[in-house]
Design a protein around this motif. Structure first.
Motif, PDB file in Angstrom:
ATOM      1  N   HIS A 161       0.862  -1.190   0.000  1.00 46.76           N
ATOM      2  CA  HIS A 161       0.000   0.000   0.000  1.00 46.76           C
ATOM      3  C   HIS A 161       0.892   1.233   0.000  1.00 46.76           C
ATOM      4  O   HIS A 161       2.032   1.191   0.477  1.00 46.76           O
ATOM      5  CB  HIS A 161      -0.869  -0.032   1.256  1.00 46.76           C
ATOM      6  CG  HIS A 161      -1.961   0.988   1.323  1.00 46.76           C
ATOM      7  ND1 HIS A 161      -1.706   2.334   1.507  1.00 46.76           N
ATOM      8  CD2 HIS A 161      -3.312   0.868   1.245  1.00 46.76           C
ATOM      9  CE1 HIS A 161      -2.848   2.984   1.539  1.00 46.76           C
ATOM     10  NE2 HIS A 161      -3.856   2.122   1.369  1.00 46.76           N
ATOM     11  N   LEU A 162       0.388   2.314  -0.531  1.00 45.44           N
ATOM     12  CA  LEU A 162       1.080   3.602  -0.442  1.00 45.44           C
ATOM     13  C   LEU A 162       1.437   3.871   1.036  1.00 45.44           C
ATOM     14  O   LEU A 162       0.640   3.553   1.925  1.00 45.44           O
ATOM     15  CB  LEU A 162       0.125   4.675  -0.945  1.00 45.44           C
ATOM     16  CG  LEU A 162       0.672   6.038  -1.344  1.00 45.44           C
ATOM     17  CD1 LEU A 162       1.582   5.914  -2.553  1.00 45.44           C
ATOM     18  CD2 LEU A 162      -0.497   6.968  -1.677  1.00 45.44           C
ATOM     19  N   HIS A 163       2.609   4.425   1.290  1.00 46.27           N
ATOM     20  CA  HIS A 163       3.090   4.709   2.649  1.00 46.27           C
ATOM     21  C   HIS A 163       3.221   3.433   3.492  1.00 46.27           C
ATOM     22  O   HIS A 163       2.946   3.430   4.689  1.00 46.27           O
ATOM     23  CB  HIS A 163       2.169   5.702   3.376  1.00 46.27           C
ATOM     24  CG  HIS A 163       1.906   6.950   2.595  1.00 46.27           C
ATOM     25  ND1 HIS A 163       2.912   7.727   2.071  1.00 46.27           N
ATOM     26  CD2 HIS A 163       0.746   7.556   2.230  1.00 46.27           C
ATOM     27  CE1 HIS A 163       2.382   8.752   1.420  1.00 46.27           C
ATOM     28  NE2 HIS A 163       1.085   8.676   1.484  1.00 46.27           N
ATOM     29  N   ALA A 164       3.642   2.362   2.836  1.00 46.26           N
ATOM     30  CA  ALA A 164       3.758   1.077   3.545  1.00 46.26           C
ATOM     31  C   ALA A 164       4.864   1.093   4.601  1.00 46.26           C
ATOM     32  O   ALA A 164       4.896   0.232   5.474  1.00 46.26           O
ATOM     33  CB  ALA A 164       4.011  -0.040   2.544  1.00 46.26           C
ATOM     34  N   GLY A 181     -13.115  -9.806 -22.595  1.00 47.08           N
ATOM     35  CA  GLY A 181     -13.542  -9.375 -23.927  1.00 47.08           C
ATOM     36  C   GLY A 181     -12.407  -8.856 -24.787  1.00 47.08           C
ATOM     37  O   GLY A 181     -12.618  -8.000 -25.644  1.00 47.08           O
ATOM     38  N   GLY A 182     -11.199  -9.364 -24.549  1.00 45.23           N
ATOM     39  CA  GLY A 182     -10.045  -8.905 -25.311  1.00 45.23           C
ATOM     40  C   GLY A 182      -9.434  -7.621 -24.794  1.00 45.23           C
ATOM     41  O   GLY A 182      -8.489  -7.090 -25.378  1.00 45.23           O
ATOM     42  N   ARG A 183      -9.954  -7.121 -23.666  1.00 47.15           N
ATOM     43  CA  ARG A 183      -9.417  -5.896 -23.051  1.00 47.15           C
ATOM     44  C   ARG A 183      -8.538  -6.232 -21.852  1.00 47.15           C
ATOM     45  O   ARG A 183      -8.881  -7.129 -21.060  1.00 47.15           O
ATOM     46  CB  ARG A 183     -10.564  -5.006 -22.547  1.00 47.15           C
ATOM     47  CG  ARG A 183     -11.570  -4.598 -23.582  1.00 47.15           C
ATOM     48  CD  ARG A 183     -10.992  -3.584 -24.500  1.00 47.15           C
ATOM     49  NE  ARG A 183     -12.048  -2.979 -25.307  1.00 47.15           N
ATOM     50  CZ  ARG A 183     -11.781  -2.231 -26.372  1.00 47.15           C
ATOM     51  NH1 ARG A 183     -10.546  -1.984 -26.744  1.00 47.15           N
ATOM     52  NH2 ARG A 183     -12.764  -1.716 -27.077  1.00 47.15           N
ATOM     53  N   MET A 184      -7.465  -5.477 -21.682  1.00 43.04           N
ATOM     54  CA  MET A 184      -6.617  -5.604 -20.503  1.00 43.04           C
ATOM     55  C   MET A 184      -6.869  -4.371 -19.631  1.00 43.04           C
ATOM     56  O   MET A 184      -6.662  -3.229 -20.068  1.00 43.04           O
ATOM     57  CB  MET A 184      -5.141  -5.668 -20.890  1.00 43.04           C
ATOM     58  CG  MET A 184      -4.797  -6.827 -21.825  1.00 43.04           C
ATOM     59  SD  MET A 184      -5.192  -8.453 -21.145  1.00 43.04           S
ATOM     60  CE  MET A 184      -3.931  -8.596 -19.892  1.00 43.04           C
ATOM     61  N   ILE A 185      -7.331  -4.606 -18.415  1.00 46.21           N
ATOM     62  CA  ILE A 185      -7.748  -3.518 -17.532  1.00 46.21           C
ATOM     63  C   ILE A 185      -6.979  -3.650 -16.216  1.00 46.21           C
ATOM     64  O   ILE A 185      -7.024  -4.688 -15.564  1.00 46.21           O
ATOM     65  CB  ILE A 185      -9.270  -3.588 -17.273  1.00 46.21           C
ATOM     66  CG1 ILE A 185     -10.025  -3.524 -18.608  1.00 46.21           C
ATOM     67  CG2 ILE A 185      -9.709  -2.474 -16.346  1.00 46.21           C
ATOM     68  CD1 ILE A 185     -11.451  -3.992 -18.521  1.00 46.21           C
ATOM     69  N   PHE A 186      -6.307  -2.578 -15.834  1.00 49.05           N
ATOM     70  CA  PHE A 186      -5.436  -2.597 -14.660  1.00 49.05           C
ATOM     71  C   PHE A 186      -5.986  -1.648 -13.601  1.00 49.05           C
ATOM     72  O   PHE A 186      -6.428  -0.547 -13.920  1.00 49.05           O
ATOM     73  CB  PHE A 186      -4.026  -2.165 -15.092  1.00 49.05           C
ATOM     74  CG  PHE A 186      -3.005  -2.184 -13.995  1.00 49.05           C
ATOM     75  CD1 PHE A 186      -2.821  -3.303 -13.206  1.00 49.05           C
ATOM     76  CD2 PHE A 186      -2.190  -1.081 -13.778  1.00 49.05           C
ATOM     77  CE1 PHE A 186      -1.867  -3.320 -12.199  1.00 49.05           C
ATOM     78  CE2 PHE A 186      -1.228  -1.093 -12.778  1.00 49.05           C
ATOM     79  CZ  PHE A 186      -1.066  -2.219 -11.991  1.00 49.05           C
ATOM     80  N   HIS A 187      -5.944  -2.083 -12.334  1.00 47.45           N
ATOM     81  CA  HIS A 187      -6.429  -1.268 -11.220  1.00 47.45           C
ATOM     82  C   HIS A 187      -5.381  -1.316 -10.119  1.00 47.45           C
ATOM     83  O   HIS A 187      -5.023  -2.392  -9.654  1.00 47.45           O
ATOM     84  CB  HIS A 187      -7.775  -1.807 -10.730  1.00 47.45           C
ATOM     85  CG  HIS A 187      -8.482  -0.916  -9.753  1.00 47.45           C
ATOM     86  ND1 HIS A 187      -8.006  -0.687  -8.487  1.00 47.45           N
ATOM     87  CD2 HIS A 187      -9.644  -0.207  -9.857  1.00 47.45           C
ATOM     88  CE1 HIS A 187      -8.852   0.123  -7.849  1.00 47.45           C
ATOM     89  NE2 HIS A 187      -9.849   0.435  -8.657  1.00 47.45           N
ATOM     90  N   THR A 188      -4.909  -0.155  -9.683  1.00 48.04           N
ATOM     91  CA  THR A 188      -3.800  -0.135  -8.721  1.00 48.04           C
ATOM     92  C   THR A 188      -4.239  -0.069  -7.270  1.00 48.04           C
ATOM     93  O   THR A 188      -3.388  -0.121  -6.378  1.00 48.04           O
ATOM     94  CB  THR A 188      -2.878   1.074  -8.967  1.00 48.04           C
ATOM     95  OG1 THR A 188      -3.585   2.278  -8.619  1.00 48.04           O
ATOM     96  CG2 THR A 188      -2.415   1.142 -10.404  1.00 48.04           C
ATOM     97  N   GLY A 189      -5.559   0.071  -7.008  1.00 46.62           N
ATOM     98  CA  GLY A 189      -5.969   0.266  -5.619  1.00 46.62           C
ATOM     99  C   GLY A 189      -5.271   1.482  -5.041  1.00 46.62           C
ATOM    100  O   GLY A 189      -5.251   2.548  -5.659  1.00 46.62           O
ATOM    101  N   ASP A 190      -4.644   1.297  -3.864  1.00 45.90           N
ATOM    102  CA  ASP A 190      -3.916   2.392  -3.216  1.00 45.90           C
ATOM    103  C   ASP A 190      -2.413   2.164  -3.283  1.00 45.90           C
ATOM    104  O   ASP A 190      -1.668   2.567  -2.386  1.00 45.90           O
ATOM    105  CB  ASP A 190      -4.336   2.513  -1.745  1.00 45.90           C
ATOM    106  CG  ASP A 190      -5.557   3.396  -1.570  1.00 45.90           C
ATOM    107  OD1 ASP A 190      -6.014   3.975  -2.568  1.00 45.90           O
ATOM    108  OD2 ASP A 190      -6.059   3.485  -0.431  1.00 45.90           O
ATOM    109  N   SER A 191      -1.966   1.532  -4.351  1.00 46.65           N
ATOM    110  CA  SER A 191      -0.529   1.298  -4.476  1.00 46.65           C
ATOM    111  C   SER A 191       0.189   2.577  -4.888  1.00 46.65           C
ATOM    112  O   SER A 191      -0.375   3.418  -5.586  1.00 46.65           O
ATOM    113  CB  SER A 191      -0.301   0.220  -5.533  1.00 46.65           C
ATOM    114  OG  SER A 191       1.061   0.064  -5.780  1.00 46.65           O
ATOM    115  N   GLY A 192       1.446   2.706  -4.472  1.00 50.71           N
ATOM    116  CA  GLY A 192       2.267   3.792  -5.004  1.00 50.71           C
ATOM    117  C   GLY A 192       2.694   3.415  -6.410  1.00 50.71           C
ATOM    118  O   GLY A 192       2.816   2.240  -6.738  1.00 50.71           O
TER     119      GLY A 192
END
Ligand SMILES: [Zn+2]
Length: 216
Positions: A161-164, A181-192
């Motif tokens: 997490h950010l400020h780990a 569906g052939g899409r690449m989707i990225f989600h970082t949450g609260d990562s730095g």
């Protein structure tokens, strides 16, 4: 209730080379609050970091009561959710009662989440009937785990997490990469986002990401 719905248009150059048969499916994103989104693609629905709320704070956006009601009752547009992803157990990303409320009304939904979030759900008496639909992702530092849920490829990256180094040292945190569906989707949450070497190690930069939700 205010839901912001975005149809994401992808780079015309790369799509021009695709045939109709292998062209990625249209992608629709609905912003919920904070890092919470509803993602729709190829008849699949992903809800990430969206099932939280019930408090009023000025340090983050919180879903309105009417949106929470729709999400927990699994009513449109939150009906037939295939995948519910949780990045970590902070209250501006996850509320155990709301996740369980949603699962009670959505018999097809599968949850992917860190073990820390499960420990918060386990104390709800309804958890016993739902645990078969809740996947705890492995937690070794820097690990990558992969599984497929309802045809959606899920990669979970165990990252800090950010400020780990101080306040959030003990938070189990995941970033997700979905292939739908052939899409690449990225989600970082609260990562730095400053650890470029780590992202290079994941292979980012070699394969295109269609859409990234990044903490900032
Ligand atoms: Zn957090």
């Amino acid at each position: 209730m205010r839901l912001c719905r975005i149809v994401v248009l992808m780079a015309a150059v790369s799509l021009a080379a695709c045939t109709t048969a292998n062209r990625p499916a249209p992608l629709t994103v609905t912003y919920i609050a904070n890092t919470g989104f509803l993602i729709e693609c190829a008849d699949r629905k992903i809800l990430i970091d969206a099932l939280f709320g019930g408090f009023a704070e000025d340090w983050c956006f919180v879903p309105s009561d009417s949106v929470v009601e729709l999400m927990t009752a699994a009513k449109p547009p939150f009906d037939h959710i295939d995948l519910i992803a949780v990045t970590h157990a902070h209250t501006d990303h996850f509320n155990p009662r709301l996740v369980i409320d949603h699962l009670m009304h959505n018999r097809r939904g599968i949850v992917v989440c860190p073990a820390q979030t499960v420990r918060k759900m386990e104390i709800d008496p309804r958890y016993a009937d739902l645990k078969g639909r809740i996947h705890i992702m492995p937690m070794p530092t820097d690990s990558i785990s992969e599984l497929t849920i309802a045809g959606i490829g899920v990669k979970a990256f165990r990252t800090p997490h950010l400020h780990a180094a101080d306040a959030h040292r003990d938070i189990e945190h995941l970033e997700y990469l979905f292939n739908v569906g052939g899409r690449m989707i990225f989600h970082t949450g609260d990562s730095g986002l400053n650890d470029v070497r780590r992202y290079e190690g994941y292979g980012f930069g070699k394969k295109p990401i269609d859409l990234a939700f990044v903490s900032w």
